[in-house]
Scaffold this active site. Structure first.
Site, mmCIF file in Angstrom:
data_model
loop_
_atom_site.group_PDB
_atom_site.id
_atom_site.type_symbol
_atom_site.label_atom_id
_atom_site.label_comp_id
_atom_site.label_asym_id
_atom_site.label_seq_id
_atom_site.Cartn_x
_atom_site.Cartn_y
_atom_site.Cartn_z
ATOM 1 N N TYR A 33 -77.809 14.836 93.485
ATOM 2 C CA TYR A 33 -78.173 15.657 92.318
ATOM 3 C C TYR A 33 -79.337 16.608 92.644
ATOM 4 O O TYR A 33 -79.202 17.833 92.565
ATOM 5 C CB TYR A 33 -78.521 14.707 91.167
ATOM 6 C CG TYR A 33 -79.067 15.319 89.914
ATOM 7 C CD1 TYR A 33 -78.505 16.470 89.357
ATOM 8 C CD2 TYR A 33 -80.140 14.716 89.246
ATOM 9 C CE1 TYR A 33 -79.004 17.002 88.173
ATOM 10 C CE2 TYR A 33 -80.641 15.234 88.067
ATOM 11 C CZ TYR A 33 -80.077 16.373 87.533
ATOM 12 O OH TYR A 33 -80.576 16.897 86.372
ATOM 13 N N ASP A 53 -75.941 14.176 104.904
ATOM 14 C CA ASP A 53 -75.663 13.258 103.787
ATOM 15 C C ASP A 53 -74.558 12.300 104.228
ATOM 16 O O ASP A 53 -73.653 12.697 104.964
ATOM 17 C CB ASP A 53 -75.187 14.066 102.563
ATOM 18 C CG ASP A 53 -75.317 13.306 101.254
ATOM 19 O OD1 ASP A 53 -76.086 13.756 100.386
ATOM 20 O OD2 ASP A 53 -74.650 12.255 101.102
ATOM 21 N N TYR A 163 -87.853 -0.083 93.896
ATOM 22 C CA TYR A 163 -87.596 1.349 94.092
ATOM 23 C C TYR A 163 -88.923 2.097 94.288
ATOM 24 O O TYR A 163 -89.118 2.797 95.291
ATOM 25 C CB TYR A 163 -86.821 1.906 92.887
ATOM 26 C CG TYR A 163 -86.839 3.408 92.805
ATOM 27 C CD1 TYR A 163 -86.326 4.178 93.835
ATOM 28 C CD2 TYR A 163 -87.406 4.067 91.707
ATOM 29 C CE1 TYR A 163 -86.366 5.567 93.783
ATOM 30 C CE2 TYR A 163 -87.445 5.449 91.638
ATOM 31 C CZ TYR A 163 -86.932 6.188 92.679
ATOM 32 O OH TYR A 163 -86.983 7.556 92.625
ATOM 33 N N PHE A 191 -91.216 13.031 87.780
ATOM 34 C CA PHE A 191 -91.054 12.258 86.567
ATOM 35 C C PHE A 191 -89.535 12.263 86.297
ATOM 36 O O PHE A 191 -88.780 12.054 87.230
ATOM 37 C CB PHE A 191 -91.999 12.780 85.478
ATOM 38 C CG PHE A 191 -93.417 12.258 85.758
ATOM 39 C CD1 PHE A 191 -94.103 12.644 86.915
ATOM 40 C CD2 PHE A 191 -94.012 11.325 84.941
ATOM 41 C CE1 PHE A 191 -95.347 12.111 87.236
ATOM 42 C CE2 PHE A 191 -95.264 10.790 85.244
ATOM 43 C CZ PHE A 191 -95.925 11.182 86.394
ATOM 44 N N LEU A 210 -80.725 8.021 81.190
ATOM 45 C CA LEU A 210 -80.599 8.192 79.743
ATOM 46 C C LEU A 210 -79.813 9.449 79.358
ATOM 47 O O LEU A 210 -78.843 9.371 78.591
ATOM 48 C CB LEU A 210 -82.002 8.232 79.114
ATOM 49 C CG LEU A 210 -82.007 8.418 77.600
ATOM 50 C CD1 LEU A 210 -81.354 7.238 76.893
ATOM 51 C CD2 LEU A 210 -83.422 8.619 77.081
HETATM 52 N N1 UDP Z 1 -82.621 4.113 78.821
HETATM 53 C C1 UDP Z 1 -81.956 3.638 77.713
HETATM 54 N N2 UDP Z 1 -80.590 3.629 77.720
HETATM 55 C C2 UDP Z 1 -79.852 4.089 78.780
HETATM 56 C C3 UDP Z 1 -80.549 4.588 79.899
HETATM 57 C C4 UDP Z 1 -81.928 4.580 79.883
HETATM 58 O O1 UDP Z 1 -82.589 3.195 76.745
HETATM 59 O O2 UDP Z 1 -78.623 4.052 78.731
HETATM 60 C C5 UDP Z 1 -84.088 4.176 78.822
HETATM 61 C C6 UDP Z 1 -84.737 3.439 79.981
HETATM 62 O O3 UDP Z 1 -84.943 2.087 79.665
HETATM 63 C C7 UDP Z 1 -86.045 4.239 80.128
HETATM 64 C C8 UDP Z 1 -85.658 5.660 79.720
HETATM 65 O O4 UDP Z 1 -84.453 5.524 78.966
HETATM 66 O O5 UDP Z 1 -86.991 3.766 79.229
HETATM 67 C C9 UDP Z 1 -85.394 6.569 80.894
HETATM 68 O O6 UDP Z 1 -84.518 5.890 81.784
HETATM 69 P P1 UDP Z 1 -83.799 6.592 82.985
HETATM 70 O O7 UDP Z 1 -82.926 5.562 83.637
HETATM 71 O O8 UDP Z 1 -83.154 7.846 82.530
HETATM 72 O O9 UDP Z 1 -84.982 7.021 83.956
HETATM 73 P P2 UDP Z 1 -86.172 6.153 84.641
HETATM 74 O O10 UDP Z 1 -87.378 6.420 83.776
HETATM 75 O O11 UDP Z 1 -85.770 4.730 84.693
HETATM 76 O O12 UDP Z 1 -86.306 6.761 85.983
#
Ligand code: UDP
Length: 345
Positions: A33, A53, A163, A191, A210
């Site tokens: 990505y 890759d 990670y 971020f 998310l």
């Molecule tokens: N999250 C959620 N539902 C989902 C995916 C993520 O509630 O289906 C929450 C996750 O717990 C975090 C935020 O969304 O608090 C961002 O998660 P993401 O995996 O996008 O990124 P991260 O911050 O983990 O790198």
């Protein structure tokens, strides 16, 4: 509806600083990505890119036809050594890594082998070919649960998951290479990367992030979005993150190519949105209902991560072009509508 940014247009408007010469970059993870979109911007800006890759998690369809492609795996030292010798780049941009918090909690070794051991193989290959500059795709997960937000680069590093730990370990290794071997590493601590260009977007399998999951629910591909925890110490009880447009992240890599730039830079907009707020904005942007389902907390998730990107602004001259969450979601939505099954379609 506003279109996702044409990268050509984005580059013209946010032209790299004039002191950056045209260079040749070896891009590890250039089918993923962030790597594919950074390659697209590099090539649009007139740089050369060679993509390395293993296509384990990246996509053939995301490879830019303007860049030579070398299929190889960082865990195989001879493969990256040969690629480095063939490409003879001026610098490396290193994206190839596993990047899922949840998966790393289940299988830490997987992360250390790929992200750390693979990174050491990459460093060996750079040193063998006298390549000094590396721009490393790092993460705010290196900080763990921060004592304060917005987060500056001098906060204590206490990763809360393998990670983040694996990224911090490679930062430490590269920093020793700076001190002992004249390597010039730049650590870009992302971020939450999101958004898309006209051509390229976010497609992971499984998708755990998310925003793509929210958009899949809007498309009806997923029944609902799980909300992982609503009992955090935040105003609406859900986790807060700093969502940054992928084109802005990619642009920071190009700015970091400048001679003399090294060290760590946080990359975010300095504004936090909760999970519930993201879903609400997505409902506005898509005009779709987006059902949610409350779910338990996801292990390893810090409650609140928001960047201070002042250092990147001051030292790199970095200024995000798409800081507005509505715009980010509009661009991501445009891509997901065109690619409802991701690149596979
Ligand atoms: N999250 C959620 N539902 C989902 C995916 C993520 O509630 O289906 C929450 C996750 O717990 C975090 C935020 O969304 O608090 C961002 O998660 P993401 O995996 O996008 O990124 P991260 O911050 O983990 O790198």
């Amino acid at each position: 509806m506003q279109q996702a940014p044409s990268v050509k247009w984005a580059c013209r408007r946010a032209a790299p600083a004039p002191r950056i010469q045209l260079v040749k970059i070896l891009v590890t993870g250039g089918a993923g990505y962030i790597g594919s979109i950074t390659s697209e911007l590099l090539l649009d800006a007139g740089h050369e890119a060679v993509i390395f890759d293993n296509l384990e998690r990246g996509h053939v369809e995301a490879l830019d036809p303007r860049a030579p492609f070398i299929r190889g795996d960082l865990r195989r030292p001879e493969q990256i050594a040969e690629a480095m010798a063939r490409a003879k780049p001026d610098a490396v941009m290193h994206f190839a890594a596993y990047a899922l918090v949840g998966e790393s909690m289940q299988d830490p070794q997987l992360y250390f082998r790929n992200n750390v051991a693979g990174g050491i193989n990459l460093l060996d290959a750079m040193r063998a070919e006298n390549v000094r500059k590396i721009i490393f795709s790092s993460t705010c997960a290196t900080y763990g649960i921060p004592d304060r937000v917005p987060m500056t680069e001098d906060l204590p590093m206490r990763p809360a998951n393998p990670y983040g730990e694996s990224k911090l370990m490679l930062e430490t290794i590269l920093d020793w290479a700076r001190r002992r071997h004249d390597i010039e590493p730049v650590f870009l601590r992302y971020f939450n990367a999101c958004g898309a260009t006209e051509k390229l977007g976010e497609d992971h399998d499984p998708e755990t992030h998310l925003i793509p999951n929210v958009l899949k629910a809007a498309l009806g591909i997923k029944d609902n979005v799980p909300v992982f925890g609503d009992d955090y110490d935040t105003p609406d009880g859900t986790c807060i993150r700093d969502y940054i447009h992928i084109v802005d992240l990619a642009q920071a890599h190009i700015l970091a190519l400048r001679d003399g730039v090294s060290g760590a830079f946080n990359l975010g907009n300095g504004e936090g949105f909760s999970v519930k707020q993201v879903i609400e904005v997505a409902r506005e942007v898509t005009g779709r209902p987006i059902p949610v389902q409350m779910a338990p907390r996801r292990p390893g998730d810090p409650p609140r991560l928001v960047a201070s990107a002042r250092k990147a602004a001051d030292r790199l001259g970095w200024k995000p072009k798409y800081p507005d969450l509505h715009t980010i979601l509009r661009h991501a939505w445009a891509w997901h509508q065109k690619h409802p099954s991701g690149y596979a379609a």
